[in-house]
Design a protein around this motif. Structure first.
Motif, PDB file in Angstrom:
ATOM      1  N   GLN A  88      -3.861  -7.902 -10.491  1.00  0.00           N
ATOM      2  CA  GLN A  88      -4.448  -7.336  -9.280  1.00  0.00           C
ATOM      3  C   GLN A  88      -3.725  -7.845  -8.029  1.00  0.00           C
ATOM      4  O   GLN A  88      -3.582  -7.108  -7.048  1.00  0.00           O
ATOM      5  CB  GLN A  88      -5.947  -7.647  -9.204  1.00  0.00           C
ATOM      6  N   THR A  89      -3.262  -9.080  -8.070  1.00  0.00           N
ATOM      7  CA  THR A  89      -2.487  -9.614  -6.948  1.00  0.00           C
ATOM      8  C   THR A  89      -1.172  -8.866  -6.817  1.00  0.00           C
ATOM      9  O   THR A  89      -0.758  -8.503  -5.700  1.00  0.00           O
ATOM     10  CB  THR A  89      -2.233 -11.114  -7.136  1.00  0.00           C
ATOM     11  N   ARG A  90      -0.527  -8.607  -7.937  1.00  0.00           N
ATOM     12  CA  ARG A  90       0.717  -7.831  -7.906  1.00  0.00           C
ATOM     13  C   ARG A  90       0.458  -6.422  -7.364  1.00  0.00           C
ATOM     14  O   ARG A  90       1.252  -5.889  -6.573  1.00  0.00           O
ATOM     15  CB  ARG A  90       1.324  -7.751  -9.303  1.00  0.00           C
ATOM     16  N   ASP A  91      -0.649  -5.826  -7.779  1.00  0.00           N
ATOM     17  CA  ASP A  91      -0.986  -4.487  -7.293  1.00  0.00           C
ATOM     18  C   ASP A  91      -1.285  -4.505  -5.795  1.00  0.00           C
ATOM     19  O   ASP A  91      -0.964  -3.549  -5.077  1.00  0.00           O
ATOM     20  CB  ASP A  91      -2.181  -3.929  -8.063  1.00  0.00           C
ATOM     21  N   LEU A  92      -1.911  -5.582  -5.324  1.00  0.00           N
ATOM     22  CA  LEU A  92      -2.183  -5.684  -3.889  1.00  0.00           C
ATOM     23  C   LEU A  92      -0.883  -5.672  -3.098  1.00  0.00           C
ATOM     24  O   LEU A  92      -0.792  -5.033  -2.039  1.00  0.00           O
ATOM     25  CB  LEU A  92      -2.964  -6.964  -3.595  1.00  0.00           C
ATOM     26  N   ALA A  93       0.131  -6.355  -3.590  1.00  0.00           N
ATOM     27  CA  ALA A  93       1.436  -6.324  -2.921  1.00  0.00           C
ATOM     28  C   ALA A  93       1.972  -4.900  -2.859  1.00  0.00           C
ATOM     29  O   ALA A  93       2.524  -4.472  -1.830  1.00  0.00           O
ATOM     30  CB  ALA A  93       2.419  -7.239  -3.644  1.00  0.00           C
ATOM     31  N   ARG A  94       1.793  -4.134  -3.946  1.00  0.00           N
ATOM     32  CA  ARG A  94       2.244  -2.741  -3.944  1.00  0.00           C
ATOM     33  C   ARG A  94       1.473  -1.923  -2.910  1.00  0.00           C
ATOM     34  O   ARG A  94       2.047  -1.077  -2.211  1.00  0.00           O
ATOM     35  CB  ARG A  94       2.079  -2.137  -5.341  1.00  0.00           C
ATOM     36  N   GLN A  95       0.164  -2.164  -2.804  1.00  0.00           N
ATOM     37  CA  GLN A  95      -0.646  -1.458  -1.818  1.00  0.00           C
ATOM     38  C   GLN A  95      -0.175  -1.762  -0.393  1.00  0.00           C
ATOM     39  O   GLN A  95      -0.091  -0.863   0.458  1.00  0.00           O
ATOM     40  CB  GLN A  95      -2.120  -1.855  -1.949  1.00  0.00           C
ATOM     41  N   VAL A  96       0.123  -3.021  -0.134  1.00  0.00           N
ATOM     42  CA  VAL A  96       0.582  -3.405   1.204  1.00  0.00           C
ATOM     43  C   VAL A  96       1.925  -2.748   1.505  1.00  0.00           C
ATOM     44  O   VAL A  96       2.133  -2.180   2.593  1.00  0.00           O
ATOM     45  CB  VAL A  96       0.685  -4.939   1.323  1.00  0.00           C
ATOM     46  N   ASN A  97       2.838  -2.802   0.557  1.00  0.00           N
ATOM     47  CA  ASN A  97       4.165  -2.213   0.779  1.00  0.00           C
ATOM     48  C   ASN A  97       4.090  -0.710   1.010  1.00  0.00           C
ATOM     49  O   ASN A  97       4.911  -0.144   1.754  1.00  0.00           O
ATOM     50  CB  ASN A  97       5.075  -2.526  -0.402  1.00  0.00           C
ATOM     51  N   ALA A  98       3.111  -0.056   0.399  1.00  0.00           N
ATOM     52  CA  ALA A  98       2.959   1.394   0.583  1.00  0.00           C
ATOM     53  C   ALA A  98       2.578   1.741   2.022  1.00  0.00           C
ATOM     54  O   ALA A  98       2.796   2.872   2.479  1.00  0.00           O
ATOM     55  CB  ALA A  98       1.901   1.933  -0.372  1.00  0.00           C
ATOM     56  N   LEU A  99       2.020   0.776   2.745  1.00  0.00           N
ATOM     57  CA  LEU A  99       1.627   1.001   4.142  1.00  0.00           C
ATOM     58  C   LEU A  99       2.779   0.762   5.116  1.00  0.00           C
ATOM     59  O   LEU A  99       2.654   1.054   6.300  1.00  0.00           O
ATOM     60  CB  LEU A  99       0.451   0.086   4.506  1.00  0.00           C
ATOM     61  N   GLY A 100       3.880   0.207   4.630  1.00  0.00           N
ATOM     62  CA  GLY A 100       5.014  -0.094   5.498  1.00  0.00           C
ATOM     63  C   GLY A 100       5.144  -1.589   5.745  1.00  0.00           C
ATOM     64  O   GLY A 100       4.298  -2.386   5.349  1.00  0.00           O
ATOM     65  N   ARG A 101       6.205  -1.957   6.414  1.00  0.00           N
ATOM     66  CA  ARG A 101       6.500  -3.374   6.633  1.00  0.00           C
ATOM     67  C   ARG A 101       5.495  -3.991   7.594  1.00  0.00           C
ATOM     68  O   ARG A 101       5.182  -3.429   8.640  1.00  0.00           O
ATOM     69  CB  ARG A 101       7.913  -3.539   7.193  1.00  0.00           C
ATOM     70  N   MET A 102       4.995  -5.159   7.226  1.00  0.00           N
ATOM     71  CA  MET A 102       4.111  -5.928   8.086  1.00  0.00           C
ATOM     72  C   MET A 102       4.946  -6.772   9.065  1.00  0.00           C
ATOM     73  O   MET A 102       6.037  -7.224   8.721  1.00  0.00           O
ATOM     74  CB  MET A 102       3.221  -6.874   7.271  1.00  0.00           C
ATOM     75  N   ASP A 103       4.398  -6.998  10.242  1.00  0.00           N
ATOM     76  CA  ASP A 103       5.012  -7.954  11.163  1.00  0.00           C
ATOM     77  C   ASP A 103       4.593  -9.379  10.808  1.00  0.00           C
ATOM     78  O   ASP A 103       5.362 -10.325  11.007  1.00  0.00           O
ATOM     79  CB  ASP A 103       4.584  -7.641  12.605  1.00  0.00           C
ATOM     80  N   ALA A 104       3.370  -9.524  10.293  1.00  0.00           N
ATOM     81  CA  ALA A 104       2.867 -10.850   9.937  1.00  0.00           C
ATOM     82  C   ALA A 104       1.896 -10.735   8.773  1.00  0.00           C
ATOM     83  O   ALA A 104       1.204  -9.722   8.624  1.00  0.00           O
ATOM     84  CB  ALA A 104       2.175 -11.499  11.130  1.00  0.00           C
ATOM     85  N   VAL A 105       1.856 -11.767   7.956  1.00  0.00           N
ATOM     86  CA  VAL A 105       0.870 -11.885   6.881  1.00  0.00           C
ATOM     87  C   VAL A 105       0.168 -13.228   7.051  1.00  0.00           C
ATOM     88  O   VAL A 105       0.825 -14.272   7.155  1.00  0.00           O
ATOM     89  CB  VAL A 105       1.519 -11.799   5.483  1.00  0.00           C
ATOM     90  N   ILE A 106      -1.164 -13.186   7.090  1.00  0.00           N
ATOM     91  CA  ILE A 106      -1.969 -14.398   7.149  1.00  0.00           C
ATOM     92  C   ILE A 106      -2.611 -14.603   5.781  1.00  0.00           C
ATOM     93  O   ILE A 106      -3.468 -13.819   5.368  1.00  0.00           O
ATOM     94  CB  ILE A 106      -3.057 -14.314   8.239  1.00  0.00           C
ATOM     95  N   HIS A 107      -2.172 -15.625   5.071  1.00  0.00           N
ATOM     96  CA  HIS A 107      -2.699 -15.933   3.738  1.00  0.00           C
ATOM     97  C   HIS A 107      -3.949 -16.789   3.927  1.00  0.00           C
ATOM     98  O   HIS A 107      -3.899 -18.028   3.880  1.00  0.00           O
ATOM     99  CB  HIS A 107      -1.639 -16.641   2.901  1.00  0.00           C
ATOM    100  N   ASN A 108      -5.063 -16.112   4.120  1.00  0.00           N
ATOM    101  CA  ASN A 108      -6.318 -16.769   4.468  1.00  0.00           C
ATOM    102  C   ASN A 108      -7.232 -17.012   3.275  1.00  0.00           C
ATOM    103  O   ASN A 108      -8.021 -17.955   3.281  1.00  0.00           O
ATOM    104  CB  ASN A 108      -7.046 -15.912   5.511  1.00  0.00           C
ATOM    105  N   ALA A 109      -7.165 -16.157   2.260  1.00  0.00           N
ATOM    106  CA  ALA A 109      -8.118 -16.216   1.145  1.00  0.00           C
ATOM    107  C   ALA A 109      -8.095 -17.583   0.484  1.00  0.00           C
ATOM    108  O   ALA A 109      -7.038 -18.187   0.287  1.00  0.00           O
ATOM    109  CB  ALA A 109      -7.803 -15.131   0.123  1.00  0.00           C
ATOM    110  N   GLY A 110      -9.282 -18.063   0.120  1.00  0.00           N
ATOM    111  CA  GLY A 110      -9.358 -19.353  -0.561  1.00  0.00           C
ATOM    112  C   GLY A 110     -10.713 -19.577  -1.183  1.00  0.00           C
ATOM    113  O   GLY A 110     -11.716 -18.998  -0.756  1.00  0.00           O
ATOM    114  N   VAL A 111     -10.739 -20.382  -2.225  1.00  0.00           N
ATOM    115  CA  VAL A 111     -11.989 -20.811  -2.842  1.00  0.00           C
ATOM    116  C   VAL A 111     -11.989 -22.329  -2.882  1.00  0.00           C
ATOM    117  O   VAL A 111     -10.932 -22.971  -2.824  1.00  0.00           O
ATOM    118  CB  VAL A 111     -12.166 -20.226  -4.264  1.00  0.00           C
TER     119      VAL A 111
END
Length: 246
Positions: free
Chosen positions: A61-84
């Motif tokens: 699912q993490t790999r698929d999330l990367a595909r979803q993000v790339n389908a939207l175009g290049r990001m200027d920034a990514v904030i890796h906020n998720a955590g447990v």
């Protein structure tokens, strides 16, 4: 205005950062763990955010999330906020997911990784770590030491990217608890600033930040051998290699 992707945006610091960035006119892509959590971010979607769904404890699912993000175009920034905090998936969510997303999302200009002052109590020892999340082998402090080391390793490997780690402080979120003594606004201000500001200090790399001030992280995060060991361990565990630098 910047295009920013924020993991773990259903509540807490991730949602607060998304709300502020939307209000400032930025294009924001948010992320939630499951379809059931989409209702909790409807206010952000109404303000213009795009919402993506993936369970970061599950590698595919993490790999698929990367595909979803790339389908939207290049990001200027990514904030890796998720955590447990206390879960068998502490390593898979807090360390593996940021690594995999960093490796697979089209390279942005800025990367921000959520650390914690508790990383100072982490052990710089990768022996026996189960990165799959099937059993507990590392603590929350270990995970934050590792992700802070990841941020430093990316800064060295990709000198054309601003890669920084942030200690948001002990703030009153669901994870921090209602009695946390730190300022909630300051808890997400630095991430927003590093992701969007044109200030010279924000356009730097290899920093560990607390409330817009550089502070010293655990010495192991600067250890080049430990950085290499961590990248190698994550590549072997996930089958995902980090692209080389420019």
């Amino acid at each position: 205005m910047a295009r920013i992707f924020i993991t773990g945006s259903a509540d807490g610091l991730g949602k607060a950062a998304a709300r502020t960035l939307l209000a400032d006119g930025h294009e924001v892509i948010i992320h939630v763990r499951s379809e059931q959590r989409l209702a909790g971010v409807q206010d952000l979607v109404t303000q213009g955010a795009a919402a993506l769904v993936a369970d970061l404890a599950v590698l595919e699912q993490t790999r698929d999330l990367a595909r979803q993000v790339n389908a939207l175009g290049r990001m200027d920034a990514v904030i890796h906020n998720a955590g447990v905090y206390s879960d068998p998936s502490v390593l898979s969510v807090n360390v593996v997911a940021p690594y995999v997303l960093t490796a697979l999302i089209q390279r942005p200009q800025r990367l921000v990784y959520l650390s914690s002052g508790m990383h100072q109590g982490g052990r710089p020892d990768l022996e026996g770590m189960d990165w799959s999340g099937s059993r507990v082998t590392g603590s929350y402090s270990d995970s934050k030491l590792f992700v802070t080391t990841l941020a430093a390793a990316i800064a060295r490997r990709w000198p054309d990217v601003f890669s920084n780690a942030v200690d948001p402080g002990w703030v009153p979120t669901k994870m921090g608890g209602p009695d946390a003594p730190d300022d909630l606004r300051l808890g997400h201000l630095t991430q927003e600033w590093l992701a969007t500001s044109d200030a010279a200090e924000a356009r730097t790399t290899d920093g560990y930040w607390h409330h817009q001030r550089r502070v010293e992280p655990h010495p192991a995060t600067r250890d080049l051998a430990f950085q290499a060991q961590l990248l190698d361990a994550l590549a072997r565990a996930t089958g995902v290699s980090l692209p080389p630098g420019p």
